[in-house]
Design an enzyme around this catalytic site. Structure first.
Site, PDB file in Angstrom:
ATOM      1  N   SER A 133     -24.238  29.084 -20.535  1.00 20.55           N
ATOM      2  CA  SER A 133     -23.310  29.579 -19.784  1.00 20.55           C
ATOM      3  C   SER A 133     -23.032  31.078 -20.133  1.00 20.55           C
ATOM      4  O   SER A 133     -23.263  31.426 -21.099  1.00 20.55           O
ATOM      5  CB  SER A 133     -21.825  28.992 -19.844  1.00 20.55           C
ATOM      6  N   TYR A 154     -15.156  25.499 -25.440  1.00 24.09           N
ATOM      7  CA  TYR A 154     -16.310  25.559 -24.381  1.00 24.09           C
ATOM      8  C   TYR A 154     -17.046  26.903 -24.913  1.00 24.09           C
ATOM      9  O   TYR A 154     -18.169  26.733 -25.022  1.00 24.09           O
ATOM     10  CB  TYR A 154     -15.708  25.547 -23.046  1.00 24.09           C
ATOM     11  N   LYS A 166     -20.705  27.177 -26.405  1.00 27.75           N
ATOM     12  CA  LYS A 166     -22.047  27.802 -25.797  1.00 27.75           C
ATOM     13  C   LYS A 166     -22.566  28.941 -26.435  1.00 27.75           C
ATOM     14  O   LYS A 166     -23.756  29.083 -26.612  1.00 27.75           O
ATOM     15  CB  LYS A 166     -21.524  28.163 -24.167  1.00 27.75           C
TER      16      LYS A 166
END
Length: 264
Positions: free
Chosen positions: A146, A159, A163
């Site tokens: 991402s 998150y 990533k």
């Protein structure tokens, strides 16, 4: 018309019952791959993906398992090999995210995000690499990352950091297994219209916010699926340790947004 460069190859895609994973599984099947469609808790959705692939003339199976569990991931690989004879492509797509400020976060959800998004990626990397080494014919592993690996979006610390770790994991692994003919790359999808996004945002919010992206809209799962399949395609066999950013320009400087002028 997609090439058939993956004909006779077998791919395992995690989190493939919906969204980007679903689109990646279908894109790989269109290139001729047999596909193991991983799901955790939506068997009916996984069955729909298998049916779609079969209607396209391909072969697929659904494999249940939580990527946060290494033994479960090893079992997925074993099922794919038992059914199709090999594992040649692995796509680490499964992810989880709660959205809270870190100092208010439910730490169980915070840990779950890391367990699925970071450790789940490592589990697939580890199990797939061992199988590919055993086969001795190389292989391809693609990580779905991402732009939040380098853009610190608020309310998504677990998150974001997962990533970022995933990107370094992929690049380190790419160095370590290059001599065995195993390629490892990263796809960074931007803001994409998926069921996961609709869990947090209304249709109006998605449309309004999407219009502010330089290309004026959110991405589609199908666009991201094609980008992932591109990295897995043997036609691109000189790519390893590479990052493919597919984000509609959302990571460009803020003055790149529509209607804004550059500072100065």
């Amino acid at each position: 018309m997609n090439s058939q460069n993956l004909a006779g190859k077998t791919a395992l895609v995690t989190g493939a019952s919906i969204g980007i994973g679903r689109a990646a599984a279908i894109s790989l099947a269109k290139r001729g791959a047999n596909v193991a469609v991983n799901y955790r808790s939506q068997p009916e959705k996984a069955a729909e993906v298998v049916e779609t692939i079969e209607k396209l003339g391909g072969q697929a199976i659904a494999v249940q398992g939580d990527v946060a569990d290494l033994a479960a991931v090893q079992g997925m690989v074993e099922q794919a090999v038992a059914k199709f004879g090999s594992l040649d492509v692995a796509v680490s797509n499964a992810a989880y995210s709660d959205r809270q400020r870190y100092f208010e976060a439910d730490l169980d959800g915070f840990r779950r995000t890391v367990d699925v998004t970071m450790w789940g990626a490592f589990h697939l990397l580890h199990a797939a690499t061992q199988q590919m080494l055993k086969q001795g014919n190389g292989g391809v592993i693609t990580f779905v990352s991402s732009p939040h690996a380098f853009i610190p979006a608020p309310r998504a610390m677990a998150y974001n950091m997962s990533k970022a770790a995933l990107d370094h994991m992929a690049k380190t692994a790419a160095i370590e297994v290059a001599e065995f003919g195993i390629r490892i790359n990263i796809c960074q999808p931007g803001w994409t219209d998926t069921p996961g996004e609709r869990k947090f945002a209304s249709e109006e919010t998605l449309q309004t916010s999407g219009a502010k992206i330089p290309l004026g809209r959110l991405g589609t799962p199908e666009e991201m699926g094609e980008a992932i399949a591109y990295l897995c395609d043997p036609a691109n066999s000189y790519m390893t340790g590479a990052t493919l950013l597919v984000d509609g320009g959302i990571s460009l400087p803020w003055w790149g947004n529509r209607g804004s002028a550059a500072p100065g």
